[in-house]
Scaffold this motif. Structure first.
Motif, PDB file in Angstrom:
ATOM      1  N   ILE A 137     -10.417   2.483  16.179  1.00 19.16           N
ATOM      2  CA  ILE A 137     -10.271   3.289  14.964  1.00 19.16           C
ATOM      3  C   ILE A 137      -8.838   3.735  14.789  1.00 19.16           C
ATOM      4  O   ILE A 137      -8.288   3.715  13.686  1.00 19.16           O
ATOM      5  N   LEU A 138      -8.227   4.135  15.920  1.00 19.51           N
ATOM      6  CA  LEU A 138      -6.842   4.598  15.836  1.00 19.51           C
ATOM      7  C   LEU A 138      -5.955   3.495  15.265  1.00 19.51           C
ATOM      8  O   LEU A 138      -5.144   3.739  14.362  1.00 19.51           O
ATOM      9  N   THR A 139      -6.133   2.277  15.787  1.00 18.68           N
ATOM     10  CA  THR A 139      -5.344   1.154  15.269  1.00 18.68           C
ATOM     11  C   THR A 139      -5.624   0.939  13.790  1.00 18.68           C
ATOM     12  O   THR A 139      -4.704   0.774  12.981  1.00 18.68           O
ATOM     13  N   ALA A 140      -6.926   0.968  13.433  1.00 14.83           N
ATOM     14  CA  ALA A 140      -7.285   0.725  12.037  1.00 14.83           C
ATOM     15  C   ALA A 140      -6.711   1.804  11.134  1.00 14.83           C
ATOM     16  O   ALA A 140      -6.258   1.523  10.020  1.00 14.83           O
ATOM     17  N   ILE A 141      -6.703   3.058  11.630  1.00 17.12           N
ATOM     18  CA  ILE A 141      -6.149   4.153  10.816  1.00 17.12           C
ATOM     19  C   ILE A 141      -4.665   3.933  10.581  1.00 17.12           C
ATOM     20  O   ILE A 141      -4.176   4.073   9.453  1.00 17.12           O
ATOM     21  N   VAL A 142      -3.960   3.559  11.641  1.00 17.86           N
ATOM     22  CA  VAL A 142      -2.518   3.354  11.499  1.00 17.86           C
ATOM     23  C   VAL A 142      -2.243   2.258  10.471  1.00 17.86           C
ATOM     24  O   VAL A 142      -1.413   2.407   9.574  1.00 17.86           O
ATOM     25  N   ILE A 143      -3.003   1.158  10.592  1.00 15.51           N
ATOM     26  CA  ILE A 143      -2.783   0.042   9.674  1.00 15.51           C
ATOM     27  C   ILE A 143      -3.087   0.466   8.243  1.00 15.51           C
ATOM     28  O   ILE A 143      -2.302   0.229   7.321  1.00 15.51           O
ATOM     29  N   SER A 144      -4.238   1.141   8.050  1.00 16.79           N
ATOM     30  CA  SER A 144      -4.596   1.484   6.675  1.00 16.79           C
ATOM     31  C   SER A 144      -3.645   2.533   6.126  1.00 16.79           C
ATOM     32  O   SER A 144      -3.367   2.548   4.927  1.00 16.79           O
ATOM     33  N   PHE A 145      -3.121   3.391   7.000  1.00 17.43           N
ATOM     34  CA  PHE A 145      -2.117   4.362   6.554  1.00 17.43           C
ATOM     35  C   PHE A 145      -0.887   3.639   6.005  1.00 17.43           C
ATOM     36  O   PHE A 145      -0.413   3.940   4.900  1.00 17.43           O
ATOM     37  N   GLY A 146      -0.396   2.677   6.778  1.00 15.83           N
ATOM     38  CA  GLY A 146       0.790   1.945   6.341  1.00 15.83           C
ATOM     39  C   GLY A 146       0.552   1.223   5.029  1.00 15.83           C
ATOM     40  O   GLY A 146       1.374   1.265   4.110  1.00 15.83           O
ATOM     41  N   ILE A 147      -0.618   0.592   4.932  1.00 15.58           N
ATOM     42  CA  ILE A 147      -0.888  -0.190   3.722  1.00 15.58           C
ATOM     43  C   ILE A 147      -1.067   0.725   2.520  1.00 15.58           C
ATOM     44  O   ILE A 147      -0.591   0.430   1.418  1.00 15.58           O
ATOM     45  N   THR A 148      -1.739   1.870   2.740  1.00 14.13           N
ATOM     46  CA  THR A 148      -1.901   2.806   1.628  1.00 14.13           C
ATOM     47  C   THR A 148      -0.540   3.283   1.136  1.00 14.13           C
ATOM     48  O   THR A 148      -0.302   3.366  -0.079  1.00 14.13           O
ATOM     49  N   ALA A 149       0.357   3.562   2.072  1.00 13.09           N
ATOM     50  CA  ALA A 149       1.697   3.984   1.662  1.00 13.09           C
ATOM     51  C   ALA A 149       2.356   2.903   0.819  1.00 13.09           C
ATOM     52  O   ALA A 149       2.959   3.182  -0.230  1.00 13.09           O
ATOM     53  N   PHE A 150       2.197   1.660   1.257  1.00 19.34           N
ATOM     54  CA  PHE A 150       2.807   0.562   0.504  1.00 19.34           C
ATOM     55  C   PHE A 150       2.208   0.457  -0.895  1.00 19.34           C
ATOM     56  O   PHE A 150       2.931   0.295  -1.881  1.00 19.34           O
ATOM     57  N   VAL A 151       0.866   0.583  -0.962  1.00 16.82           N
ATOM     58  CA  VAL A 151       0.224   0.446  -2.280  1.00 16.82           C
ATOM     59  C   VAL A 151       0.676   1.568  -3.204  1.00 16.82           C
ATOM     60  O   VAL A 151       0.910   1.354  -4.400  1.00 16.82           O
ATOM     61  N   ILE A 152       0.840   2.779  -2.651  1.00 17.17           N
ATOM     62  CA  ILE A 152       1.286   3.893  -3.491  1.00 17.17           C
ATOM     63  C   ILE A 152       2.679   3.603  -4.053  1.00 17.17           C
ATOM     64  O   ILE A 152       2.939   3.803  -5.248  1.00 17.17           O
ATOM     65  N   VAL A 153       3.558   3.091  -3.204  1.00 16.44           N
ATOM     66  CA  VAL A 153       4.905   2.773  -3.678  1.00 16.44           C
ATOM     67  C   VAL A 153       4.860   1.687  -4.748  1.00 16.44           C
ATOM     68  O   VAL A 153       5.532   1.766  -5.782  1.00 16.44           O
ATOM     69  N   LEU A 154       4.008   0.704  -4.503  1.00 16.80           N
ATOM     70  CA  LEU A 154       3.893  -0.402  -5.462  1.00 16.80           C
ATOM     71  C   LEU A 154       3.391   0.097  -6.814  1.00 16.80           C
ATOM     72  O   LEU A 154       3.939  -0.249  -7.871  1.00 16.80           O
ATOM     73  N   VAL A 155       2.346   0.937  -6.760  1.00 16.01           N
ATOM     74  CA  VAL A 155       1.791   1.462  -8.005  1.00 16.01           C
ATOM     75  C   VAL A 155       2.818   2.326  -8.723  1.00 16.01           C
ATOM     76  O   VAL A 155       2.962   2.280  -9.948  1.00 16.01           O
ATOM     77  N   ASN A 156       3.564   3.086  -7.941  1.00 20.59           N
ATOM     78  CA  ASN A 156       4.598   3.930  -8.530  1.00 20.59           C
ATOM     79  C   ASN A 156       5.649   3.083  -9.233  1.00 20.59           C
ATOM     80  O   ASN A 156       6.059   3.366 -10.370  1.00 20.59           O
ATOM     81  N   ARG A 157       6.043   2.035  -8.574  1.00 18.57           N
ATOM     82  CA  ARG A 157       7.044   1.143  -9.158  1.00 18.57           C
ATOM     83  C   ARG A 157       6.507   0.511 -10.445  1.00 18.57           C
ATOM     84  O   ARG A 157       7.177   0.425 -11.471  1.00 18.57           O
ATOM     85  N   ARG A 158       5.251   0.100 -10.376  1.00 22.64           N
ATOM     86  CA  ARG A 158       4.643  -0.515 -11.538  1.00 22.64           C
ATOM     87  C   ARG A 158       4.541   0.486 -12.685  1.00 22.64           C
ATOM     88  O   ARG A 158       4.740   0.152 -13.848  1.00 22.64           O
ATOM     89  N   HIS A 159       4.252   1.732 -12.311  1.00 24.50           N
ATOM     90  CA  HIS A 159       4.153   2.772 -13.331  1.00 24.50           C
ATOM     91  C   HIS A 159       5.496   2.985 -14.025  1.00 24.50           C
ATOM     92  O   HIS A 159       5.571   3.095 -15.252  1.00 24.50           O
ATOM     93  N   THR A 160       6.572   3.007 -13.248  1.00 20.91           N
ATOM     94  CA  THR A 160       7.873   3.194 -13.882  1.00 20.91           C
ATOM     95  C   THR A 160       8.245   1.993 -14.739  1.00 20.91           C
ATOM     96  O   THR A 160       8.953   2.131 -15.724  1.00 20.91           O
ATOM     97  N   VAL A 161       7.753   0.814 -14.380  1.00 19.73           N
ATOM     98  CA  VAL A 161       8.088  -0.365 -15.167  1.00 19.73           C
ATOM     99  C   VAL A 161       7.284  -0.403 -16.457  1.00 19.73           C
ATOM    100  O   VAL A 161       7.815  -0.631 -17.532  1.00 19.73           O
ATOM    101  N   THR A 162       5.975  -0.160 -16.347  1.00 17.74           N
ATOM    102  CA  THR A 162       5.126  -0.357 -17.523  1.00 17.74           C
ATOM    103  C   THR A 162       4.763   0.939 -18.232  1.00 17.74           C
ATOM    104  O   THR A 162       4.148   0.888 -19.287  1.00 17.74           O
ATOM    105  N   GLN A 163       5.109   2.091 -17.653  1.00 23.96           N
ATOM    106  CA  GLN A 163       4.793   3.389 -18.260  1.00 23.96           C
ATOM    107  C   GLN A 163       3.298   3.538 -18.523  1.00 23.96           C
ATOM    108  O   GLN A 163       2.890   4.060 -19.553  1.00 23.96           O
TER     109      GLN A 163
END
Lengths: 552, 179
Positions: free
Chosen positions: B82-108
């Protein structure tokens, strides 16, 4: 020369350590530092290729199996790294493809992407792919899947253009869902079988209840199948592959779906070979639908890279068809289908990468890959046109090339097992492939020279850049030609690899997960076979950790 | 009893995660992914033994024999998973948030554009983006302007004619009308 099993650590650890080293000076990289990054990455890729060749010689040619128990913890407790012919074949092809795409990437990736860490990411992706081929237990397979996914997410979106972020979200979400399904399968395996070691799962799965087996197989099929882009699960691929720079598409097209195909091969041959017979109609239907949808979808696409990436799906269908008939055969030997699928895999990885690189060169020269607005490149770039043509007819399956050997052998086994419909579908898909390749060739190379962008493209006019971009394509086309000309020895080798992969007893013995603790699992398995709940069968799991402490 | 509860928890986490992912908002997408990864973590937790008050590690043999004669020891492995899975999903969630943020600034826009756009636009059933074709090749113009001007990484490029050195005019000239 006897190889040490420690060599197995190199394909995963080598690129990882090099990438970590590069990261030290990636972010503030001036141009000199980027040149150092390129040198280090090339070194790591070359080392990887040498190790892969050594492993391939020892496993696929000489039939050995390598097992590395990390930290000398014996099998079910420690981390097992395993390589046999199938893994080594894929390692070798991965090394070839990544080394071939790299000069192209160096020539075409811009300074800003390089500064944002393109080169370490390339190595991280390689780490993940190699690790997935070598993993000996399910959880490490999951971890390496995530490593390669994470690297591919960033490679896909680095540069952050609108199209890239749009496609990035679809790619990320669908791949994450597939990973989640796979992790659920791993959790169910641990809950019901009490182990994550692949050899031990293979040992215990036949004794588990049919419900457990079906659920486990179904979840793995969905998880791995969606990585491999099989029929109902392929939507992430055509939505995203045309948006990153062409070098990234070439790398993805060569490597990523093939990890899914490898895990499908491995899990079906090792965990539940009996399902290859009982699920055969389903598998063949999916394979046929994948082939057909891939080829028909490619026909509707407006751009070079979109056509080529849709075609990846069609080819995955061919490999799945080979897997589905792996244990069948009337006049031909058992395992012929898997051998044919493996040689198809080799052919596909080599030539698809070459073709996407050639298409990428066209796109970079034209400033666009829309077939409607480009044309007539043959007069300006005859060598590129020649390479593209060779690669295209190899993909379509014209005789002197590897496409012919692999498609013929797949057709042989499906006809031998009397699956008339799916062999007809595969022939039709090949015809559509030919049609598509002719369409690409006609639209982009023949006719009057027209070019939509008015910014002069100097990328193919510079001598060094042109060499960096076209030499790897030429090498890969030559490899495909060699694979076609020496088709028989290559096929014999891949049959050998297939037989080795189908010999699950030898896999289990090589890893030998329970020899040192042979008294307990026998009792545990009796309890196991009667239960299919989530909590009851930990009888087996209970012996795992504590026994170790007693024995010391 | 507790396992039944856990099963319900895992099921409802998956169900709500799937529901949120199928919505159009991108924040909901992120929340849905997070809920699903929590569901998997709980499932992994349940794959261990749901018992309390028993040690996972024994120092000597007799104590171990005594314990398993009565009951099973605790299993420490799922926690590590679980610890490993949490770390991985934490990293990926952070990436998705950044991606969505970037997309939001591009497409408003927070929405994934999809349902309202004609599906077979330009013959591509999978391109639901509202970006124009020229957007798709932005990076090409970018590269041509920014990078291939310099011969420093790789020497040997012929220099640009001076009229096309100016980035802004080059971009203007590139306003090609797509057929």
């Amino acid at each position: 020369m006897a190889l040490s099993a420690n060599l197995l650590a190199v394909p995963a650890a080598g690129p990882l350590l090099t990438a970590a080293l590069i990261l030290l000076f990636a972010r503030w990289g001036g141009r000199t530092l980027i040149r150092h990054q390129i040198a280090l990455t090339t070194l790591a890729l070359c080392v990887n290729l040498v190790v892969a060749v050594l492993l391939f010689r020892a496993t696929a040619v000489q039939g050995e199996r390598f097992v590395l128990q990390l930290g000398a913890w014996s099998a079910p407790f420690g981390i097992t790294v395993y390589a046999d012919g199938l893994s080594a074949t894929l390692l070798l092809l991965t090394a070839l493809v990544s080394l071939a795409v790299y000069p192209f990437a160096v020539a075409t990736i811009d300074y800003h992407r390089a500064r944002m860490g393109f080169h370490p990411l390339y190595l991280f992706l390689l780490t993940g792919v190699n690790g997935a081929f070598l993993a000996g237990d399910l959880f490490n397979l999951y971890v390496f899947f995530e490593v390669l996914l994470m690297a591919s997410f960033v490679l896909l979106t680095v540069g952050a253009q609108p199209a890239q972020t749009n496609s990035g979200i679809r790619y990320v979400v669908l791949n994450l869902l597939a990973s989640t399904v796979f992790l659920v399968a791993a959790g169910i395996a641990y809950g019901t079988l009490g182990t994550l070691n692949m050899a031990q799962i293979a040992e215990r799965l036949p004794l588990a209840s049919p419900a457990v087996r079906t659920v486990f197989a179904g979840l793995l099929m969905v998880g791995f199948g969606s990585k491999a882009a099989i029929f109902p699960l392929f939507f992430w691929l055509p939505a995203s592959y045309h948006t990153p720079p062409p070098a990234v598409t070439a790398l993805f097209g060569g490597l990523l779906t093939k990890v899914g195909v490898y895990t499908l091969f491995r899990s079906f041959t090792l965990f539940f070979p009996e399902l290859l017979l009982s699920w055969q109609p389903t598998l063949l239907t999916i394979a046929g639908a994948t082939m057909l949808v891939g080829a028909l979808g490619a026909l509707a696409q407006p751009g070079i890279r979109r056509v080529l990436s849709f075609h990846i799906i069609s080819h995955v269908g061919f490999m799945l068809m080979g897997l589905a008939v792996a244990l069948s055969g009337n006049n031909l030997a058992i395992g012929f289908g898997l051998g044919a699928a493996i040689i198809y895999l080799c052919h596909h990885m080599i030539i698809k990468t070459a073709l996407i690189m050639a298409g990428g060169a066209v796109e970079l020269h034209m400033g666009s890959d829309r077939l409607a607005s480009i044309g007539g490149l043959v007069s300006r770039q005859p060598f590129l046109a020649f390479l593209f043509f060779m690669a295209a007819i190899s993909l379509a399956g014209v005789p002197p090339f590897s496409g012919f050997v692999s498609k013929l052998s797949l057709l042989q086994i499906t006809l031998d097992t009397r699956h008339w419909v799916v062999s007809g579908v595969s022939l039709f898909a090949s015809l559509l492939t030919m049609l598509n390749m002719m369409r690409l060739w006609r639209e982009s190379f023949w006719g009057d020279y027209k070019r939509p962008s008015r910014i002069p493209s100097r990328i193919l006019q510079s001598g060094l850049r042109q060499q960096l971009m076209l030499t790897p394509v030429a090498v890969l086309v030559l490899l495909s030609l060699a694979l076609g000309i020496w088709g028989e020895p290559a096929f014999r080798l891949s049959m050998q690899v297939a037989q080795q992969a189908l010999d699950r007893q030898a896999y289990i013995e090589a890893v030998s997960p329970s020899t040192q603790f042979s008294t307990r699992p026998a009792n545990g398995l009796v309890a196991l076979s009667g239960t299919d709940g989530m909590n009851s069968p930990q009888v087996v799991a209970g012996f795992a950790t504590p026994t170790l402490f007693i024995s010391q | 009893m507790i396992s039944l509860l856990l099963a319900f928890a895992v099921g409802s986490l998956f169900a709500s995660g799937a529901y949120l992912i199928l919505r159009r908002g991108q924040i909901k997408l992120i929340l849905g992914l997070a809920l699903m990864s929590h569901g998997v973590n709980l499932l992994l937790f349940g794959s261990g033994r749901l018992i309390e008050g028993r040690p996972p590690i024994f120092v000597n043999k007799s104590e171990y024999a005594q314990t398993i004669a009565w009951n099973l020891p605790a299993d420490p492995l799922p926690q590590a998973l679980i610890l490993t899975a949490i770390v991985i999903s934490f990293g990926i969630t952070a990436f998705v948030i950044v991606l969505v943020n970037r997309r939001h600034t591009v497409t408003q826009s927070d929405f994934v554009h999809g349902e309202l756009v004609p599906l077979l636009r330009e013959g591509d059933p999978f391109d639901f983006s509202n970006s124009s074709e020229t957007d798709q090749y932005d990076w090409l113009a970018y590269e041509v302007d920014e990078v291939y001007d310099s011969d420093e990484i790789l020497p040997g490029l012929p220099p640009l004619p001076p009229s096309e050195r100016d980035e802004s005019t080059a971009m203007e000239e590139d306003q090609y009308q797509w057929p």
